[in-house]
Design a protein around this motif. Structure first.
Motif: not given
Length: 149
Positions: A22, A82, A84, A94, A96, A129, A131-132, A143, A145, A147
């Protein structure tokens, strides 16, 4: 946890699906923070080898999350990145942003502009994103993510 204000510091991996370490940056709670965060994040995202579209999307997410913290939250503000991987192996980031919780009044930009000139950040982040989320407590973490497709 070690926090820096300029160059990334490698930290131990968190238990959730990380591939790499991280990176964490402490950010000043001022209007220059989003630009500083984008500059720092771009270097790491490029080092991870993410494709240009994913880097672009991640940079926009970084900018929106940091701007939200500057305008609506108390310090301290920190950006966390980070590396992922999805279950099928696609890389991502990721992202945040942590802060000191809700501010008692809007920030300098939000308080001086018309309501229709702000308020779309969460929609932008959700669109980019996979995911949030938000984690609240004594501090707040927002946060997302992002991809590769």
């Amino acid at each position: 946890m070690t926090v820096t204000d300029e160059r990334p510091t490698r930290l131990a991996s968190a238990p959730a699906r990380p591939v790499g370490d991280e990176y964490v940056w402490a950010l000043a709670s001022q209007q220059t923070a989003p630009a500083a965060a984008r500059h720092a994040a771009r270097l790491v995202l490029a080092r991870w080898g993410l494709d240009e579209d994913t880097v672009y999307d991640a940079m926009l997410v970084v900018s929106e999350l940091v701007t939200n913290a500057v305008e609506h939250a108390l310090p301290p503000i920190a950006l966390h990145l980070q590396l992922t991987r999805t279950p099928d192996g696609r890389p991502g980031a990721h992202i945040s942003v942590t802060d000191g919780g809700p501010a008692p009044a809007p920030g300098p930009w939000t308080s001086t502009c018309a309501p229709d000139e702000h308020g779309r950040g969460r929609t932008v982040v959700s669109a980019l994103a996979t995911h949030t989320g938000t984690q609240s407590g004594p501090t707040t973490a927002r946060w997302a993510t992002v991809n590769e497709i």
